[in-house]
Design a protein around this motif. Structure first.
Motif, PDB file in Angstrom:
ATOM      1  N   ASP A 246      -6.583  19.018  71.082  1.00 57.56           N
ATOM      2  CA  ASP A 246      -6.239  17.597  70.941  1.00 57.56           C
ATOM      3  C   ASP A 246      -4.966  17.388  70.108  1.00 57.56           C
ATOM      4  O   ASP A 246      -4.595  16.252  69.800  1.00 57.56           O
ATOM      5  N   GLY A 247      -4.318  18.494  69.720  1.00 57.05           N
ATOM      6  CA  GLY A 247      -3.063  18.381  68.976  1.00 57.05           C
ATOM      7  C   GLY A 247      -3.203  18.374  67.472  1.00 57.05           C
ATOM      8  O   GLY A 247      -2.210  18.426  66.750  1.00 57.05           O
ATOM      9  N   THR A 248      -4.444  18.323  66.981  1.00 57.16           N
ATOM     10  CA  THR A 248      -4.644  18.327  65.527  1.00 57.16           C
ATOM     11  C   THR A 248      -4.416  19.733  64.973  1.00 57.16           C
ATOM     12  O   THR A 248      -4.602  20.730  65.667  1.00 57.16           O
ATOM     13  N   ARG A 249      -4.034  19.776  63.711  1.00 59.35           N
ATOM     14  CA  ARG A 249      -3.704  21.038  63.061  1.00 59.35           C
ATOM     15  C   ARG A 249      -4.967  21.772  62.599  1.00 59.35           C
ATOM     16  O   ARG A 249      -5.885  21.154  62.051  1.00 59.35           O
ATOM     17  N   LYS A 250      -5.044  23.054  62.841  1.00 54.46           N
ATOM     18  CA  LYS A 250      -6.150  23.858  62.333  1.00 54.46           C
ATOM     19  C   LYS A 250      -5.886  24.180  60.860  1.00 54.46           C
ATOM     20  O   LYS A 250      -4.762  24.520  60.497  1.00 54.46           O
ATOM     21  N   ASP A 251      -6.914  24.061  60.031  1.00 52.56           N
ATOM     22  CA  ASP A 251      -6.704  24.426  58.635  1.00 52.56           C
ATOM     23  C   ASP A 251      -6.834  25.945  58.494  1.00 52.56           C
ATOM     24  O   ASP A 251      -7.350  26.628  59.383  1.00 52.56           O
ATOM     25  N   PRO A 252      -6.335  26.506  57.374  1.00 58.75           N
ATOM     26  CA  PRO A 252      -6.368  27.966  57.194  1.00 58.75           C
ATOM     27  C   PRO A 252      -7.753  28.580  57.349  1.00 58.75           C
ATOM     28  O   PRO A 252      -7.887  29.686  57.882  1.00 58.75           O
ATOM     29  N   SER A 253      -8.791  27.879  56.902  1.00 62.39           N
ATOM     30  CA  SER A 253     -10.149  28.414  57.018  1.00 62.39           C
ATOM     31  C   SER A 253     -10.555  28.552  58.483  1.00 62.39           C
ATOM     32  O   SER A 253     -11.161  29.561  58.891  1.00 62.39           O
ATOM     33  N   MET A 254     -10.205  27.548  59.280  1.00 58.49           N
ATOM     34  CA  MET A 254     -10.529  27.581  60.707  1.00 58.49           C
ATOM     35  C   MET A 254      -9.750  28.695  61.412  1.00 58.49           C
ATOM     36  O   MET A 254     -10.304  29.449  62.224  1.00 58.49           O
ATOM     37  N   LEU A 255      -8.461  28.813  61.073  1.00 59.76           N
ATOM     38  CA  LEU A 255      -7.643  29.863  61.658  1.00 59.76           C
ATOM     39  C   LEU A 255      -8.176  31.244  61.281  1.00 59.76           C
ATOM     40  O   LEU A 255      -8.221  32.156  62.105  1.00 59.76           O
ATOM     41  N   THR A 256      -8.566  31.393  60.020  1.00 58.36           N
ATOM     42  CA  THR A 256      -9.067  32.677  59.539  1.00 58.36           C
ATOM     43  C   THR A 256     -10.353  33.061  60.255  1.00 58.36           C
ATOM     44  O   THR A 256     -10.549  34.221  60.636  1.00 58.36           O
ATOM     45  N   GLU A 257     -11.238  32.086  60.446  1.00 55.27           N
ATOM     46  CA  GLU A 257     -12.492  32.361  61.145  1.00 55.27           C
ATOM     47  C   GLU A 257     -12.229  32.759  62.595  1.00 55.27           C
ATOM     48  O   GLU A 257     -12.829  33.703  63.123  1.00 55.27           O
ATOM     49  N   GLU A 258     -11.308  32.027  63.257  1.00 52.21           N
ATOM     50  CA  GLU A 258     -10.971  32.345  64.643  1.00 52.21           C
ATOM     51  C   GLU A 258     -10.359  33.744  64.730  1.00 52.21           C
ATOM     52  O   GLU A 258     -10.712  34.539  65.611  1.00 52.21           O
ATOM     53  N   LEU A 259      -9.457  34.048  63.816  1.00 50.35           N
ATOM     54  CA  LEU A 259      -8.820  35.361  63.795  1.00 50.35           C
ATOM     55  C   LEU A 259      -9.854  36.462  63.575  1.00 50.35           C
ATOM     56  O   LEU A 259      -9.840  37.495  64.255  1.00 50.35           O
ATOM     57  N   SER A 260     -10.759  36.253  62.646  1.00 45.69           N
ATOM     58  CA  SER A 260     -11.803  37.235  62.354  1.00 45.69           C
ATOM     59  C   SER A 260     -12.660  37.519  63.577  1.00 45.69           C
ATOM     60  O   SER A 260     -12.956  38.680  63.906  1.00 45.69           O
ATOM     61  N   ASN A 261     -13.044  36.448  64.288  1.00 46.82           N
ATOM     62  CA  ASN A 261     -13.890  36.612  65.470  1.00 46.82           C
ATOM     63  C   ASN A 261     -13.173  37.368  66.584  1.00 46.82           C
ATOM     64  O   ASN A 261     -13.756  38.252  67.232  1.00 46.82           O
ATOM     65  N   VAL A 262     -11.906  37.036  66.797  1.00 37.57           N
ATOM     66  CA  VAL A 262     -11.150  37.699  67.875  1.00 37.57           C
ATOM     67  C   VAL A 262     -10.906  39.163  67.534  1.00 37.57           C
ATOM     68  O   VAL A 262     -11.046  40.046  68.391  1.00 37.57           O
ATOM     69  N   MET A 263     -10.531  39.428  66.272  1.00 35.12           N
ATOM     70  CA  MET A 263     -10.298  40.820  65.876  1.00 35.12           C
ATOM     71  C   MET A 263     -11.564  41.654  66.017  1.00 35.12           C
ATOM     72  O   MET A 263     -11.513  42.814  66.445  1.00 35.12           O
ATOM     73  N   ALA A 264     -12.708  41.079  65.656  1.00 37.91           N
ATOM     74  CA  ALA A 264     -13.986  41.790  65.792  1.00 37.91           C
ATOM     75  C   ALA A 264     -14.287  42.087  67.256  1.00 37.91           C
ATOM     76  O   ALA A 264     -14.758  43.175  67.606  1.00 37.91           O
ATOM     77  N   SER A 265     -13.977  41.117  68.125  1.00 37.31           N
ATOM     78  CA  SER A 265     -14.199  41.303  69.559  1.00 37.31           C
ATOM     79  C   SER A 265     -13.299  42.403  70.115  1.00 37.31           C
ATOM     80  O   SER A 265     -13.735  43.237  70.921  1.00 37.31           O
ATOM     81  N   LEU A 266     -12.037  42.412  69.675  1.00 39.36           N
ATOM     82  CA  LEU A 266     -11.098  43.451  70.118  1.00 39.36           C
ATOM     83  C   LEU A 266     -11.573  44.825  69.649  1.00 39.36           C
ATOM     84  O   LEU A 266     -11.524  45.804  70.405  1.00 39.36           O
ATOM     85  N   GLN A 267     -12.013  44.886  68.392  1.00 37.33           N
ATOM     86  CA  GLN A 267     -12.488  46.162  67.850  1.00 37.33           C
ATOM     87  C   GLN A 267     -13.707  46.650  68.625  1.00 37.33           C
ATOM     88  O   GLN A 267     -13.829  47.837  68.946  1.00 37.33           O
ATOM     89  N   ASP A 268     -14.608  45.739  68.941  1.00 39.21           N
ATOM     90  CA  ASP A 268     -15.811  46.104  69.702  1.00 39.21           C
ATOM     91  C   ASP A 268     -15.438  46.653  71.078  1.00 39.21           C
ATOM     92  O   ASP A 268     -16.062  47.600  71.572  1.00 39.21           O
ATOM     93  N   SER A 269     -14.424  46.054  71.701  1.00 41.49           N
ATOM     94  CA  SER A 269     -14.023  46.515  73.035  1.00 41.49           C
ATOM     95  C   SER A 269     -13.480  47.942  72.979  1.00 41.49           C
ATOM     96  O   SER A 269     -13.684  48.729  73.918  1.00 41.49           O
ATOM     97  N   LEU A 270     -12.810  48.289  71.879  1.00 42.51           N
ATOM     98  CA  LEU A 270     -12.320  49.660  71.729  1.00 42.51           C
ATOM     99  C   LEU A 270     -13.468  50.628  71.473  1.00 42.51           C
ATOM    100  O   LEU A 270     -13.486  51.744  72.002  1.00 42.51           O
ATOM    101  N   VAL A 271     -14.436  50.193  70.670  1.00 44.30           N
ATOM    102  CA  VAL A 271     -15.587  51.038  70.357  1.00 44.30           C
ATOM    103  C   VAL A 271     -16.409  51.304  71.623  1.00 44.30           C
ATOM    104  O   VAL A 271     -16.894  52.419  71.847  1.00 44.30           O
ATOM    105  N   ARG A 272     -16.552  50.277  72.462  1.00 46.02           N
ATOM    106  CA  ARG A 272     -17.301  50.428  73.715  1.00 46.02           C
ATOM    107  C   ARG A 272     -16.576  51.324  74.711  1.00 46.02           C
ATOM    108  O   ARG A 272     -17.180  51.817  75.660  1.00 46.02           O
ATOM    109  N   GLY A 273     -15.283  51.483  74.523  1.00 48.28           N
ATOM    110  CA  GLY A 273     -14.511  52.281  75.472  1.00 48.28           C
ATOM    111  C   GLY A 273     -14.152  51.526  76.734  1.00 48.28           C
ATOM    112  O   GLY A 273     -14.104  52.079  77.826  1.00 48.28           O
ATOM    113  N   ASP A 274     -13.917  50.196  76.587  1.00 51.78           N
ATOM    114  CA  ASP A 274     -13.575  49.390  77.758  1.00 51.78           C
ATOM    115  C   ASP A 274     -12.239  49.814  78.374  1.00 51.78           C
ATOM    116  O   ASP A 274     -11.977  49.548  79.540  1.00 51.78           O
ATOM    117  N   TYR A 275     -11.391  50.472  77.578  1.00 52.39           N
ATOM    118  CA  TYR A 275     -10.075  50.863  78.061  1.00 52.39           C
ATOM    119  C   TYR A 275      -9.960  52.379  78.016  1.00 52.39           C
ATOM    120  O   TYR A 275      -9.851  52.977  76.952  1.00 52.39           O
TER     121      TYR A 275
END
Length: 200
Positions: free
Chosen positions: A170-199
């Motif tokens: 909607d164009g509103t700015r994400k605060d640092p806490s929201m960005l940090t949580e989103e970043l943490s979740n995505v990084m964890a997902s990426l790490q899991d994909s490597l551990v699973r051997g998806d690539y």
């Protein structure tokens, strides 16, 4: 010095670690950006840097590493700059923000320490990205954590995720806490994909 060192390191990692870079096409091409990566050893720092070639990356490093003049000279030559992690102040943010506004790439390891455990991400990456008005690219590493593992030929993988923008739909700015949580979740997902051997 950076060009020589990074290309030499790239040859070494590809020779012994059989490096695989995944989703490099996701990296922004028209702006500076923060790349935030998981951190378990010095090898992932080198692997992240070589995975971005021919582009250069600037790393935040703890100030204690710069205590010896010879070490400081070398670290500066490979685009590392000191940060006081115990007493972070305006100067800790000034340098990376300036680099990002010059369309440079700044590498940050949000956990703040080398560890294999799940550590809550610090807000530094989100704060810096917000001030510089640039996206954050999440990344993860899997592979050897020491010379012994590297020489045994354990495969190195660096994976990038979709850039995380600073605004909501909607164009509103994400605060640092929201960005940090989103970043943490995505990084964890990426790490899991490597551990699973998806690539393979």
């Amino acid at each position: 010095m950076y060009a020589f060192t990074s290309r030499f390191a790239n040859v070494v990692l590809k020779t012994f670690g059989r490096t695989q870079v995944i989703n490099k096409n996701k990296l922004p091409k028209d702006t500076g950006y923060v790349v935030a990566c998981s951190h378990v050893s010095w090898i992932d720092v080198v692997a992240l840097g070589t995975s971005l070639l021919p582009n250069e990356i600037y790393f935040m490093a703890k100030k204690e590493l710069f205590n010896k003049p010879s070490a400081a000279k070398f670290l500066h030559s490979i685009n590392a700059f000191p940060v006081d992690r115990e007493n972070p102040g305006p100067s800790s943010i000034k340098t990376p923000v300036k680099l990002l506004k010059e369309n440079k790439i700044v590498g940050i390891f949000p956990s703040g320490t080398r560890t294999s455990e799940d550590v809550p991400l610090k807000k530094g990456a989100a704060t810096i990205a917000n001030l510089a008005k640039v996206p954050i690219v999440p990344a993860a590493y899997s592979g050897p954590t020491d010379i012994k593992g590297l020489l045994k030929g354990k495969k190195i993988r660096v994976i990038f995720g979709d850039p995380i923008t600073l605004t909501n739909e909607d164009g509103t700015r994400k605060d640092p806490s929201m960005l940090t949580e989103e970043l943490s979740n995505v990084m964890a997902s990426l790490q899991d994909s490597l551990v699973r051997g998806d690539y393979k």
